[in-house]
Design an enzyme around this catalytic site. Structure first.
Site, PDB file in Angstrom:
ATOM      1  CB  SER A   1      16.531 -44.757  -1.676  1.00 23.41           C
ATOM      2  OG  SER A   1      15.867 -45.267  -0.899  1.00 23.41           O
ATOM      3  CG  HIS A   2      15.044 -38.961   0.771  1.00 17.59           C
ATOM      4  ND1 HIS A   2      14.616 -38.134   1.656  1.00 17.59           N
ATOM      5  CD2 HIS A   2      15.787 -38.433  -0.023  1.00 17.59           C
ATOM      6  CE1 HIS A   2      15.058 -36.651   1.456  1.00 17.59           C
ATOM      7  NE2 HIS A   2      16.555 -37.856   0.185  1.00 17.59           N
ATOM      8  CG  HIS A   3      14.681 -36.893  -3.005  1.00 23.01           C
ATOM      9  ND1 HIS A   3      14.019 -35.527  -2.616  1.00 23.01           N
ATOM     10  CD2 HIS A   3      15.773 -36.287  -2.739  1.00 23.01           C
ATOM     11  CE1 HIS A   3      14.345 -35.543  -1.530  1.00 23.01           C
ATOM     12  NE2 HIS A   3      16.280 -35.203  -1.954  1.00 23.01           N
ATOM     13  CB  ALA A   4      13.876 -42.999  -6.486  1.00 20.88           C
TER      14      ALA A   4
ATOM     15  CG  ASN B   1      10.037 -35.824  -3.116  1.00 19.57           C
ATOM     16  OD1 ASN B   1      11.054 -35.940  -2.599  1.00 19.57           O
ATOM     17  ND2 ASN B   1      10.634 -36.738  -4.632  1.00 19.57           N
TER      18      ASN B   1
END
Length: 410
Positions: free
Chosen positions: A78-81, A133
């Protein structure tokens, strides 16, 4: 239309745009986001929502004290969303999946916790090999959230993400920390970055809860990266953070694409959550003194961050002592005592590190580990943590700073 209902408690303001899968028989499909793709199948939406809901429940249980810490093993990551399309910046996608990520689970969990704790202070520490991000953009201008990303320098999504010059929005200068690590970084390089840079940031910020974007793609041999971490580094990192006793940890599984290695690193992470001390992992790690090139790189990163903070109108005090010349605080009896205490403790640490450097080779591995253990004991002692907080102008967290000084003086 897959846009969520207004009363859906698992969305927390995260809007999912309508999607029309295409591909072989409509089952295995792909979304093209510019030149970036993210896998998609008929069950992806359910999987992403289940992962976000699981992290929400886990964080609520941990924060309420029902569990000491937590780890959600769910995919997709999930960490790029980005949690809000209006916040996407520096190459992040608006209302589109990115890098296998469809929903931001950590952003959802933070939003749910804030419903009952609006003054919540959150740290999000991302050790995935790619920049975090999505979390950085979502909380870019939020001073109550500290986002830290350590990642391979120059890796996907590219030079426009995860730069040390990115330090947060005008209302939150210093709340974003990016520490890129050159290609080929292993246990030693990552160890010093966490010990000397990440931990001081977390200690100064004193969060109420720490989320970890737990990506395991910096492991040696990963298909999507070029770093050289061993599984024991992850166990050490988790155990070291737990040893600070500042806040509970909630881990969310992110990247990692070599299953036989990832399962070992997840195992050491769980061992750490179960109580295995940091020293046990250090005994199996071959920590070398930092090379001159790595030391120079780390100094460049710190300098770039400090200059960016100053150019953004922030105070140098927004950076730990390794990123500024002098702590910018108002002097007072407690502060002066704290400065003196920390200086003496840092001198002891430096002496131990010199002794460690004088013990080269495999034959001295245990002796070096013993020295490292002494350094860590100083850094995570309640007196040292409180001294750092007092110097930064914040109250002592453990309430024992002056008592500790009196004991030492006696």
């Amino acid at each position: 239309d897959s846009t969520p209902a207004e009363d859906d408690p698992y969305d927390s303001g995260i809007t999912v745009v309508p999607r029309v899968p295409s591909g072989i028989d409509g089952v295995k499909a792909v979304f093209i986001c510019g030149d970036i793709s993210a896998g998609w199948s008929e069950d992806t939406e359910l999987a992403a929502r289940t992962g976000a809901a699981s992290l929400i429940d886990c964080a609520q249980d941990v924060f309420a004290g029902r569990y000491a810490n937590g780890f959600v093993l769910a995919r997709p990551p999930s960490h790029h969303a980005v949690g809000n399309a209006d916040l996407a910046r520096n190459g992040s996608q608006k209302n589109m999946p990115l890098g296998f990520c469809h929903l931001n689970s950590i952003a959802s969990a933070v939003a749910n916790l804030r419903a009952n704790s609006p003054n919540l202070r959150v740290c999000i520490f991302d050790f995935d090999v790619h920049p975090g991000n999505g979390n950085e953009d979502t909380f870019w201008n939020d001073p109550s959230v500290l986002t830290i990303s350590i990642h391979e320098e120059g890796i996907w999504p590219g030079e426009g993400t995860g730069r040390p010059e990115y330090v947060g929005g005008p209302n939150a200068v210093g709340s974003v920390v990016n520490f890129p690590i050159p290609e080929g970084g292993g246990d030693s390089e990552y160890y010093y970055v966490v010990r000397d840079h990440v931990i001081p940031h977390i200690t100064r910020f004193a969060p109420d809860i720490i989320f970890i974007a737990a990506g395991y793609d910096a492991l040696a041999g990963d298909a999507y990266a070029d770093q050289e971490l061993t599984p024991d580094w992850y166990g050490w990192c988790i155990a070291e953070l737990l040893g600070l006793a500042i806040a509970p940890l909630v881990l969310n599984l992110e990247g990692g694409y070599t299953p036989e290695n990832v399962v070992l690193a997840i195992g050491t992470s769980i061992d750490a959550l179960g109580g295995t001390p940091a020293a046990a992992f250090l005994d199996r790690m071959a920590i070398r003194p930092l090379s001159k090139s790595s030391e120079a790189h780390n100094k460049r990163v710190c300098y770039a961050r400090r200059v960016s903070i100053e150019d953004s109108g922030g105070s140098p005090a927004a950076a730990p002592s390794d990123e500024q010349d002098e702590p910018q605080v108002d002097a007072g009896p407690d502060v002066n005592a704290a400065v003196q205490f920390k200086a003496e403790a840092d001198a002891k640490k430096a002496a131990l590190e010199v002794e460690m450097d004088a013990l080269p080779g495999k034959i001295n591995k245990k002796a070096r580990a013993a020295k490292l253990k002494q350094v860590l004991e100083i850094e995570k002692s309640p007196e040292y943590v409180d001294a750092c907080l007092v110097i930064s102008g914040r109250p002592a967290k453990f309430g024992n700073f002056l008592r500790g000084l009196r004991r030492i003086a006696s």
